[in-house]
Design a protein around this motif. Structure first.
Motif, PDB file in Angstrom:
ATOM      1  N   ASP A 289       0.908  -1.229   0.100  1.00  0.00           N
ATOM      2  CA  ASP A 289       0.063  -0.074   0.167  1.00  0.00           C
ATOM      3  C   ASP A 289       0.926   1.245   0.065  1.00  0.00           C
ATOM      4  O   ASP A 289       0.320   2.329  -0.107  1.00  0.00           O
ATOM      5  N   ARG A 290       1.971   1.307   0.103  1.00  0.00           N
ATOM      6  CA  ARG A 290       3.185   2.465  -0.067  1.00  0.00           C
ATOM      7  C   ARG A 290       3.265   2.634  -1.518  1.00  0.00           C
ATOM      8  O   ARG A 290       3.993   3.726  -1.695  1.00  0.00           O
ATOM      9  N   PHE A 291       2.920   1.689  -2.466  1.00  0.00           N
ATOM     10  CA  PHE A 291       3.213   2.154  -3.579  1.00  0.00           C
ATOM     11  C   PHE A 291       1.790   2.568  -4.554  1.00  0.00           C
ATOM     12  O   PHE A 291       0.711   2.101  -3.952  1.00  0.00           O
ATOM     13  N   GLN A 292       1.794   3.474  -5.486  1.00  0.00           N
ATOM     14  CA  GLN A 292       0.712   3.689  -6.440  1.00  0.00           C
ATOM     15  C   GLN A 292       0.403   2.405  -7.289  1.00  0.00           C
ATOM     16  O   GLN A 292      -0.812   2.359  -7.871  1.00  0.00           O
ATOM     17  N   ILE A 293       1.489   1.699  -7.921  1.00  0.00           N
ATOM     18  CA  ILE A 293       1.323   0.875  -8.911  1.00  0.00           C
ATOM     19  C   ILE A 293       2.207  -0.236  -8.558  1.00  0.00           C
ATOM     20  O   ILE A 293       3.300  -0.342  -8.212  1.00  0.00           O
ATOM     21  N   VAL A 294       1.443  -1.537  -8.449  1.00  0.00           N
ATOM     22  CA  VAL A 294       2.200  -2.861  -7.934  1.00  0.00           C
ATOM     23  C   VAL A 294       2.053  -3.954  -9.392  1.00  0.00           C
ATOM     24  O   VAL A 294       0.900  -4.053  -9.738  1.00  0.00           O
ATOM     25  N   LEU A 295       3.154  -4.185  -9.837  1.00  0.00           N
ATOM     26  CA  LEU A 295       3.223  -5.354 -10.634  1.00  0.00           C
ATOM     27  C   LEU A 295       3.553  -6.706  -9.972  1.00  0.00           C
ATOM     28  O   LEU A 295       4.600  -6.635  -9.393  1.00  0.00           O
ATOM     29  N   LEU A 296       2.704  -7.509 -10.144  1.00  0.00           N
ATOM     30  CA  LEU A 296       2.950  -8.946  -9.731  1.00  0.00           C
ATOM     31  C   LEU A 296       3.371 -10.015 -10.632  1.00  0.00           C
ATOM     32  O   LEU A 296       2.879 -10.087 -11.726  1.00  0.00           O
ATOM     33  N   ASP A 297       4.837 -10.180 -10.359  1.00  0.00           N
ATOM     34  CA  ASP A 297       5.595 -11.276 -11.407  1.00  0.00           C
ATOM     35  C   ASP A 297       5.128 -12.577 -11.045  1.00  0.00           C
ATOM     36  O   ASP A 297       5.728 -13.197 -10.083  1.00  0.00           O
ATOM     37  N   PHE A 298       4.486 -13.430 -11.859  1.00  0.00           N
ATOM     38  CA  PHE A 298       4.019 -14.766 -11.594  1.00  0.00           C
ATOM     39  C   PHE A 298       5.172 -15.698 -12.207  1.00  0.00           C
ATOM     40  O   PHE A 298       4.749 -16.934 -12.572  1.00  0.00           O
TER      41      PHE A 298
END
Length: 347
Positions: A289-298
């Motif tokens: 929640d400290r970031f505006q955009i989160v990319l989850l790398d699977f």
């Protein structure tokens, strides 16, 4: 690499292919190997090899039939005591920069950034008494090593934040914005440095954490003799990457703040254990929640449990609508959600 037929860069291309072949492990029968790959005569390749030896770019050993080759390595080492008056930029300018070859500006800037970030971490965080700096150059790349005799980076993170083990600490370190001293550090150093270099490896007390080719690797063998922390950074001289391009990738156009992160989901896995529980999901989601955009790398994650998926893609999103989650499934199928037998069908 296909056959080299013509062109003004023909000679340089042959030289580079020879160097690349040695780096790839073709030290024996080098001339035969390169000649076959490029469709040229052994005599033509041998002339290039002799030239590279004369230029001190490669070193030959042994007789003709058993001759082996290796890349020429130039190494510079410095040992320093950790004192309150040490300044990383002064060490770089006075003791490292004079020993660097003439390199392109983007490589110089990356080396400068990585060196000063890691040495600053040693001075401020290691709790050690001395550290060793090593600079190793080959015709293809430069490697910078910084090793201290402190408490160890993963050990310190475990103690500060109560992480379960080194593996857990590595996952949080990969996310970024993790520091044991918020007053003086933003926790961005290793995050950005790891993405500037071709490879960054952290060795500490039996645990190794590596970032290479946009992938994260953890190992538990090979660092047993590292008392404190060893950080090793490598970049090729022909890299087109710039420090600014890495900053831009994880910032916004508006304020250039550190607002975007990429989370390697596989670091939440332990061995062959699948990601099925809410507790595993909460570990992945911690501090996002400290970031505006989160990319989850699977990458390397092909199945997840229903509870894990629901915690990530429903519970977290509902609780944090301002923090969008994006799933990176480039060149791989999305993870298959399995009914692990524990999901509540009423939810």
């Amino acid at each position: 690499m296909g056959k080299i037929i013509s062109g003004h860069d023909r000679s340089s291309a042959i030289d580079k292919f020879i160097l690349e072949s040695i780096a790839a492990g073709h030290q024996k029968d080098l001339v035969t190997y390169v000649a076959g790959k490029l469709g040229l005569t052994r005599q033509a390749i041998y002339l290039h090899v002799r030239k590279l030896i004369h230029m001190e770019k490669i070193v030959a050993a042994g007789k003709t039939k058993s001759r082996t080759y290796r890349l020429k390595q130039d190494t510079h080492e410095i040992n320093l005591r950790i004192t309150p008056d040490l300044e990383e930029h002064v060490i770089w300018e006075q003791q490292i920069q004079p020993f660097l070859p003439e390199i392109r500006k983007n490589i110089f800037d990356i080396c400068s950034h990585g060196f000063t970030e890691i040495v600053n971490n040693v001075i401020d965080h290691s709790e050690g008494t001395f550290f060793r700096i090593s600079i190793m150059q080959t015709p293809l790349s430069i490697t910078i090593g910084v090793e201290d005799n402190g408490v160890g980076i993963f050990n310190k993170l475990k103690q500060k934040f109560g992480f379960e083990d080194e593996h857990h600490a590595a996952l949080e370190l990969a996310k970024g914005k993790l520091t044991t001293d918020k007053q003086r550090h933003s926790g961005e150093g290793i995050f950005f440095t790891s993405r500037m270099f071709d490879e960054l490896a952290i060795f500490s007390r039996g645990f190794i954490f590596i970032h290479e080719k946009n992938d994260w690797i953890v190992k538990t063998e090979g660092a047993e003799n590292t008392i404190g922390t060893l950080v090793r950074m490598n970049i090729r001289f022909d890299s087109k990457r710039t420090s600014q391009s890495v900053f831009d990738e994880f910032a916004t156009d508006e304020d250039f703040g550190f607002v975007r992160t990429m989370v390697p989901i596989k670091l939440a896995k332990y061995g062959d254990i699948n990601l099925v529980s809410r507790s595993q999901a909460k570990r992945v989601l911690a501090r996002l929640d400290r970031f505006q955009i989160v990319l989850l790398d699977f990458k390397d994650v092909y199945t997840t449990g229903q509870d894990f998926a629901e915690e990530v893609f429903r519970v977290f999103i509902l609780a944090h609508p301002a923090c969008p989650l994006q799933s990176d499934q480039t060149n791989r199928p999305p993870p298959l959600v399995l009914d692990d037998g524990n999901a509540d069908p009423s939810r």
